[in-house]
Design an enzyme around this catalytic site. Structure first.
Site, PDB file in Angstrom:
ATOM      1  N   MET A 175      52.411-157.134  41.838  1.00  0.00           N
ATOM      2  CA  MET A 175      51.081-156.890  42.397  1.00  0.00           C
ATOM      3  C   MET A 175      50.100-157.976  41.962  1.00  0.00           C
ATOM      4  O   MET A 175      49.233-158.391  42.739  1.00  0.00           O
ATOM      5  CB  MET A 175      50.567-155.513  41.994  1.00  0.00           C
ATOM      6  CG  MET A 175      51.267-154.363  42.694  1.00  0.00           C
ATOM      7  SD  MET A 175      50.393-152.780  42.508  1.00  0.00           S
ATOM      8  CE  MET A 175      50.538-152.495  40.737  1.00  0.00           C
ATOM      9  N   HIS A 176      50.238-158.457  40.721  1.00  0.00           N
ATOM     10  CA  HIS A 176      49.377-159.542  40.260  1.00  0.00           C
ATOM     11  C   HIS A 176      49.604-160.805  41.072  1.00  0.00           C
ATOM     12  O   HIS A 176      48.648-161.546  41.366  1.00  0.00           O
ATOM     13  CB  HIS A 176      49.621-159.813  38.774  1.00  0.00           C
ATOM     14  CG  HIS A 176      48.814-158.945  37.872  1.00  0.00           C
ATOM     15  ND1 HIS A 176      48.751-159.109  36.504  1.00  0.00           N
ATOM     16  CD2 HIS A 176      48.003-157.886  38.147  1.00  0.00           C
ATOM     17  CE1 HIS A 176      47.946-158.197  35.985  1.00  0.00           C
ATOM     18  NE2 HIS A 176      47.501-157.440  36.953  1.00  0.00           N
ATOM     19  N   GLU A 177      50.843-161.063  41.430  1.00  0.00           N
ATOM     20  CA  GLU A 177      51.121-162.240  42.253  1.00  0.00           C
ATOM     21  C   GLU A 177      50.409-162.148  43.606  1.00  0.00           C
ATOM     22  O   GLU A 177      50.009-163.152  44.181  1.00  0.00           O
ATOM     23  CB  GLU A 177      52.635-162.385  42.468  1.00  0.00           C
ATOM     24  CG  GLU A 177      53.402-162.814  41.217  1.00  0.00           C
ATOM     25  CD  GLU A 177      52.932-164.159  40.692  1.00  0.00           C
ATOM     26  OE1 GLU A 177      52.749-165.083  41.512  1.00  0.00           O
ATOM     27  OE2 GLU A 177      52.733-164.296  39.470  1.00  0.00           O
ATOM     28  N   PHE A 211      45.967-161.578  42.073  1.00  0.00           N
ATOM     29  CA  PHE A 211      45.245-162.212  40.963  1.00  0.00           C
ATOM     30  C   PHE A 211      44.781-163.633  41.272  1.00  0.00           C
ATOM     31  O   PHE A 211      43.818-164.129  40.686  1.00  0.00           O
ATOM     32  CB  PHE A 211      46.130-162.234  39.711  1.00  0.00           C
ATOM     33  CG  PHE A 211      45.406-161.961  38.423  1.00  0.00           C
ATOM     34  CD1 PHE A 211      44.292-162.683  38.040  1.00  0.00           C
ATOM     35  CD2 PHE A 211      45.848-160.962  37.564  1.00  0.00           C
ATOM     36  CE1 PHE A 211      43.634-162.425  36.845  1.00  0.00           C
ATOM     37  CE2 PHE A 211      45.195-160.692  36.362  1.00  0.00           C
ATOM     38  CZ  PHE A 211      44.085-161.431  36.006  1.00  0.00           C
TER      39      PHE A 211
END
Length: 249
Positions: free
Chosen positions: A229-231, A234
């Site tokens: 999800m960070h990829e 973010f």
């Protein structure tokens, strides 16, 4: 053992207190605080006599999550929150950990405290999982431990709206933790630690291992999902702008 911003205080031969006091960064996860916490729990792991750990902060601060510099490094793709495993120090500790959250718990700092076996909050302090405030999805195992400890509905609200909640507010919402005036939090934690220390160490380790086994088993998969999800979330310019403009507000 004393690290410059993490102090280990032996309350009695069976009880150890880990006190975070990085006053420069208000207990945000500076490299010094991160290294100090990892070293402290490694020291505890090697000691055969301790039966309980009290994790606490200083004055009005428990732990404040990522530093602005640290968040920007993740945003730029230079690091990941998994590079330093702070989030599960308490979960991985073989003896019970009490999070005496006498001060503000912000973002990953709040999440780190929730991984403890027993959590105590302060009525006056602010607690927030404020990841989405900066535009990126939660990390540090937040999407797992916040629902696990607070219940799904309240956790969904806290994680999505990234709002700030006083301990007194959370008490009214029915959180399953003791919520006390700030001045009483650590003393109550010591009382609990004394009660734990009356039990055989082997029995405490065995029971904790049994109780948290499902958490330890599920957490790695959740962390993988949070990194994915960070990829997705973010590395956008809006996140960089939010970190620079909103940090600390």
């Amino acid at each position: 053992m004393t690290h410059s911003v993490v102090e280990l205080i032996e309350i009695e031969p069976a009880i150890i207190q880990v006190k975070m006091h990085d006053r420069t960064h208000k207990n945000a996860f500076s490299q010094e605080l991160t290294d100090g916490l990892i070293q402290a729990f490694e020291f505890i792991r090697q000691q055969p006599n301790y039966k309980a750990v009290i994790l606490t902060g200083y004055d009005n601060y428990f732990a404040s999550g990522g530093t602005q510099e640290g968040l920007l490094r993740i945003q730029q793709g230079l690091t990941k929150f998994t590079d330093d495993n702070l989030y599960s120090l308490a979960l991985d500790c073989e003896i019970p950990v009490i999070a005496a959250m006498q001060g503000h718990g912000i973002g990953g700092g709040f999440v780190m405290g929730l991984f403890a076996d027993i959590v105590i909050l302060s009525r006056e302090s602010v607690y927030t999982a404020n990841f989405m405030k900066y535009g990126f999805t939660p990390g540090m195992g937040a999407t797992f431990i916040v629902p696990e400890k607070l219940g799904f509905s309240l956790a969904q609200e806290i994680l999505m709206n990234a709002g700030s909640y006083r301990g007194a507010d959370l008490e009214k919402r029915g959180v399953p933790f003791k919520v006390l005036p700030r001045a009483e939090v650590v003393d109550y934690a010591v009382e609990l630690a004394h009660e734990l220390a009356e039990k055989p160490r082997n029995s405490l380790i065995t029971l904790k291992d049994h109780l948290v086994a499902p958490l330890r088993e599920q957490l790695p998969r959740v962390i993988e999902q949070e990194v994915i999800m960070h990829e997705k979330t973010f590395h956008h310019d809006e996140v960089k702008t939010r970190i620079k403009g909103l940090y600390g507000n």
